[in-house]
Write an enzyme that holds these catalytic residues in place. Structure first.
Site, PDB file in Angstrom:
ATOM      1  N   ASN A 157       0.859  -1.202   0.109  1.00  0.00           N
ATOM      2  CA  ASN A 157       0.044   0.032  -0.102  1.00  0.00           C
ATOM      3  C   ASN A 157       0.729   1.382  -0.088  1.00  0.00           C
ATOM      4  OD1 ASN A 157      -2.620  -1.151  -0.014  1.00  0.00           O
ATOM      5  ND2 ASN A 157      -2.157  -1.938   2.171  1.00  0.00           N
ATOM      6  N   CYS A 179      -5.776  -7.574  -2.409  1.00  0.00           N
ATOM      7  CA  CYS A 179      -6.088  -7.367  -0.913  1.00  0.00           C
ATOM      8  C   CYS A 179      -7.304  -8.346  -0.568  1.00  0.00           C
ATOM      9  CB  CYS A 179      -6.778  -6.124  -0.805  1.00  0.00           C
ATOM     10  SG  CYS A 179      -6.846  -5.822   0.870  1.00  0.00           S
ATOM     11  N   HIS A 180      -7.242  -8.805   0.768  1.00  0.00           N
ATOM     12  CA  HIS A 180      -8.117  -9.803   1.095  1.00  0.00           C
ATOM     13  C   HIS A 180      -9.559  -9.024   1.518  1.00  0.00           C
ATOM     14  CE1 HIS A 180      -6.180  -8.384   4.716  1.00  0.00           C
ATOM     15  NE2 HIS A 180      -7.062  -8.800   5.374  1.00  0.00           N
ATOM     16  N   HIS A 216      -9.239  -0.640  -0.561  1.00  0.00           N
ATOM     17  CA  HIS A 216      -9.703   0.080   0.597  1.00  0.00           C
ATOM     18  C   HIS A 216     -10.866   0.895   0.444  1.00  0.00           C
ATOM     19  CE1 HIS A 216      -5.484  -0.793   2.571  1.00  0.00           C
ATOM     20  NE2 HIS A 216      -6.184  -1.856   2.453  1.00  0.00           N
TER      21      HIS A 216
END
Length: 310
Positions: A157, A179-180, A216
């Site tokens: 990130n 990303c999870h 995000h």
């Protein structure tokens, strides 16, 4: 790569940031559980000793009787060594140290600016980007020079700016970010569906979604389970439980700043009609600072936490 009986062997993976104690260990474990692919993981890290430690851990893990995978772990001394001849490159680096991260996240608090993560948006995200982008320029140039045809998977990130830098330096690169974060929201939808209908979803992977947005600040534009549209189910649950939110079984937002009651998600759904799909602490940072992050009391009222670097 060699192919036989639907199995792929001799895959060469360059792991840039191979000394990682988080993603690298998870990656090793995942590989140990998969019997369809095998090969060599090349670990490169500016902290060579950390990469050496991971090679020991990885090779020991593969020697266990219950390990299905067949992988070897080797430490390399340079970007050229780790990339030359690789099929995939995984980038998972920490730009700077935890001291710099603490500065990114907590110094703005002196001015009344609160960040619940500080790695993607806000002042923390911007300073982190300024520290990270020059490193990604160097990595992109090395991929261009030594492994132009490999697939590149980025976990670092700020995700979007890192991947954008890779393409800016080497437009022909084959790179994407992972990303999870969306998996947790699939599990939330599973739980809410079960609470609303009384039916059971055996596997949260059966909650099918369409994902848009940036890392995000991701959103589901569609979500269904075996043909059932989950949007009306989600909306109905929110209408009854907005103040309480929803917590996955065994999780308590007050015991960990990595957990939440998903009230920010619910509020964003009420405002925009889509299902926000990241953790609340990430989502909050993309909204005006006086909304969810005005002060610690406001954060607490939304039932998530300010994640300290400590």
């Amino acid at each position: 790569m060699n192919y036989s009986n639907n199995k792929v062997s001799d895959i060469q993976i360059a792991y840039i940031g191979g000394g990682s104690r988080g993603w690298a260990w998870t990656f090793m474990t995942d590989l140990a559980l998969d019997d369809q692919i095998s090969g060599t993981i090349r670990l490169y890290d500016i902290d060579r000793q950390a990469a050496e430690n991971n090679a020991v851990i990885g090779n020991h893990l593969m020697s266990r009787e219950d390990a299905k995978g067949d992988w070897k772990f080797e430490v390399k001394d340079s970007l050229q060594d780790v990339l030359t001849g690789c099929d995939f490159a995984v980038i998972s680096i920490l730009p700077g140290t935890f001291d710099e991260m603490a500065s990114d996240v907590h110094l703005p608090e002196r001015l009344g600016i609160y960040q619940s993560v500080g790695d993607t948006a806000g002042p923390g995200g911007m300073i982190r980007a300024l520290r990270t982008i020059p490193m990604f320029v160097e990595i992109a140039e090395a991929i261009r020079d030594y492994a132009p045809d490999c697939w590149v998977i980025n976990y670092t990130n700020p995700m979007s700016l890192c991947v954008k830098t890779l393409y800016h330096v080497f437009p022909e690169i084959k790179a994407f970010g992972c990303c999870h974060e969306v998996f947790g929201t699939q599990k939330v939808l599973k739980g809410i569906y079960e609470a609303e209908t009384g039916n059971t979803i055996e596997d949260w992977h059966d909650v099918h979604v369409n994902v848009v947005g940036i890392n995000h600040f991701t959103w589901f534009t569609e979500a269904n389970y075996k043909g059932v549209d989950l949007f009306p189910v989600y909306k109905n649950y929110i209408s009854k439980h907005f103040e309480d939110g929803y917590e996955l079984e065994g999780e308590n937002w007050m015991n960990s700043s990595f957990k939440c009651a998903h009230r920010v998600k619910m509020d964003l759904f009420n405002r925009f009609g889509l299902i926000a799909a990241a953790g609340d602490r990430h989502l909050a940072e993309f909204m005006p600072g006086n909304e969810y992050l005005n002060d610690p009391e406001t954060v607490h009222s939304w039932k998530f936490g300010l994640t300290t670097v400590d």
